[in-house]
Design a protein around this motif. Structure first.
Motif, PDB file in Angstrom:
ATOM      1  N   ILE A 178       0.838  -1.195   0.000  1.00  0.00           N
ATOM      2  CA  ILE A 178       0.000   0.000   0.000  1.00  0.00           C
ATOM      3  C   ILE A 178       0.876   1.249   0.000  1.00  0.00           C
ATOM      4  CG2 ILE A 178      -1.708   1.338   1.285  1.00  0.00           C
ATOM      5  CD1 ILE A 178      -2.845  -1.261   2.356  1.00  0.00           C
ATOM      6  N   VAL A 179       0.591   2.153  -0.929  1.00  0.00           N
ATOM      7  CA  VAL A 179       1.281   3.443  -1.021  1.00  0.00           C
ATOM      8  C   VAL A 179       0.281   4.535  -0.670  1.00  0.00           C
ATOM      9  CG1 VAL A 179       2.508   5.043  -2.524  1.00  0.00           C
ATOM     10  CG2 VAL A 179       2.816   2.579  -2.822  1.00  0.00           C
ATOM     11  N   MET A 180       0.626   5.377   0.297  1.00  0.00           N
ATOM     12  CA  MET A 180      -0.238   6.485   0.692  1.00  0.00           C
ATOM     13  C   MET A 180       0.171   7.758  -0.030  1.00  0.00           C
ATOM     14  SD  MET A 180      -2.296   4.989   2.804  1.00  0.00           S
ATOM     15  CE  MET A 180      -3.186   6.362   3.536  1.00  0.00           C
ATOM     16  N   LEU A 181      -0.828   8.480  -0.538  1.00  0.00           N
ATOM     17  CA  LEU A 181      -0.616   9.757  -1.210  1.00  0.00           C
ATOM     18  C   LEU A 181      -1.220  10.848  -0.322  1.00  0.00           C
ATOM     19  CD1 LEU A 181      -1.917   8.677  -4.733  1.00  0.00           C
ATOM     20  CD2 LEU A 181       0.404   8.445  -3.830  1.00  0.00           C
ATOM     21  N   THR A 182      -0.431  11.864   0.000  1.00  0.00           N
ATOM     22  CA  THR A 182      -0.946  12.889   0.895  1.00  0.00           C
ATOM     23  C   THR A 182      -0.331  14.241   0.627  1.00  0.00           C
ATOM     24  OG1 THR A 182      -1.166  13.565   3.208  1.00  0.00           O
ATOM     25  CG2 THR A 182       0.776  12.293   2.650  1.00  0.00           C
ATOM     26  N   ALA A 183      -1.100  15.287   0.916  1.00  0.00           N
ATOM     27  CA  ALA A 183      -0.596  16.654   0.773  1.00  0.00           C
ATOM     28  C   ALA A 183       0.199  17.066   1.995  1.00  0.00           C
ATOM     29  CB  ALA A 183      -1.764  17.619   0.555  1.00  0.00           C
ATOM     30  N   ARG A 184       0.076  16.263   3.064  1.00  0.00           N
ATOM     31  CA  ARG A 184       0.791  16.584   4.288  1.00  0.00           C
ATOM     32  C   ARG A 184       2.099  15.819   4.333  1.00  0.00           C
ATOM     33  NH1 ARG A 184      -3.416  15.287   8.896  1.00  0.00           N
ATOM     34  NH2 ARG A 184      -3.495  13.359   7.698  1.00  0.00           N
ATOM     35  N   GLY A 185       3.206  16.546   4.439  1.00  0.00           N
ATOM     36  CA  GLY A 185       4.500  15.887   4.407  1.00  0.00           C
ATOM     37  C   GLY A 185       5.241  15.950   5.716  1.00  0.00           C
ATOM     38  N   GLU A 186       4.534  16.191   6.813  1.00  0.00           N
ATOM     39  CA  GLU A 186       5.209  16.295   8.090  1.00  0.00           C
ATOM     40  C   GLU A 186       5.702  14.928   8.561  1.00  0.00           C
ATOM     41  OE1 GLU A 186       2.793  18.247  10.926  1.00  0.00           O
ATOM     42  OE2 GLU A 186       2.508  20.057   9.713  1.00  0.00           O
ATOM     43  N   GLU A 187       6.821  14.956   9.287  1.00  0.00           N
ATOM     44  CA  GLU A 187       7.472  13.729   9.720  1.00  0.00           C
ATOM     45  C   GLU A 187       6.549  12.834  10.531  1.00  0.00           C
ATOM     46  OE1 GLU A 187      10.397  13.289  13.207  1.00  0.00           O
ATOM     47  OE2 GLU A 187      11.654  13.634  11.459  1.00  0.00           O
TER      48      GLU A 187
END
Length: 220
Positions: free
Chosen positions: A74-83
């Protein structure tokens, strides 16, 4: 290879689907998590791409439900790139985590790398002090009892056991297990190691922390 894509941004979903189809993949795409999950229940997929923020059922909810029954990558796509978001994703079973904006070509390359790693290898059993890895079935057993592991946890443990008694740096682990130049925080590895040790129980002690370097699998 068949891919399930769930992304509520219409334009981005269409672009990703086009790129994947052009590269030879069969794609089923949806604009919400609920429909995507129902499709997963009735069809088999080689890989799943999930947007985090979706209507009806968000990406995390879909991920948790899928992980109850399946180890599919599973690959998650998100606009949030926080650690903290990225670390949380790995904790709950994400195999890859890509922050928007990203190049569709890069995503396709990541998909290809993951699928290449998950293709069935020549049957090989690795056994060490009761920890057994069957590479054909991609299973891990401790004293005969199967242990549930995500794809990334499985690959990390296998890499450590394949290189038993060798001190492996975090950079080397990232390049070999994550299979690309990873620019995130190396604490991602620490998070995975913590979970693996917990799942191995008393045998988790065989994964030794090498201060200032990384980790080593060693039975003393």
């Amino acid at each position: 290879m068949k891919i399930l894509l769930a992304e509520d941004h219409d334009h981005l979903r269409e672009i990703l689907e086009d790129y994947l189809v052009e590269n030879g993949y069969e794609v089923k795409s949806f604009d919400n998590g609920e429909d995507a999950y129902y499709c997963f229940l009735i069809e088999s997929f080689d890989l799943i791409l999930l947007d985090v923020m979706m209507p009806k059922l968000d990406g995390w909810s879909v991920l948790r439900q899928i992980r109850q029954t399946s180890k599919v990558p599973i690959v998650m796509l998100t606009a949030r790139g926080e650690e903290q978001d990225e670390l949380f994703g790995f904790e709950v079973g994400v195999d890859e985590y890509i922050s928007k904006p990203f190049s569709p070509k890069i995503l396709v390359a990541r998909v290809e790398a993951i699928l290449k790693r998950t293709q069935v290898e020549e049957n090989k059993v690795i056994d060490c002090e009761g920890i057994t890895i069957d590479t054909e079935g991609r299973t891990v057993k401790v004293d005969g009892k199967e242990i549930e592991m995500s794809l990334r946890e499985y690959e990390l443990l296998k890499y450590l056991m394949d290189n038993a008694n060798i001190a492996l740096s975090r950079d080397k682990i990232l390049n070999n297990v994550w299979n690309y130049d990873y620019y995130g925080d190396s604490r991602t590895i620490d998070s995975h190691i913590k979970k693996i040790r917990h799942k191995l129980g008393k045998k988790g002690k065989y994964i030794e922390t090498i201060r200032g370097v990384g980790y080593k699998f060693e039975v003393k």
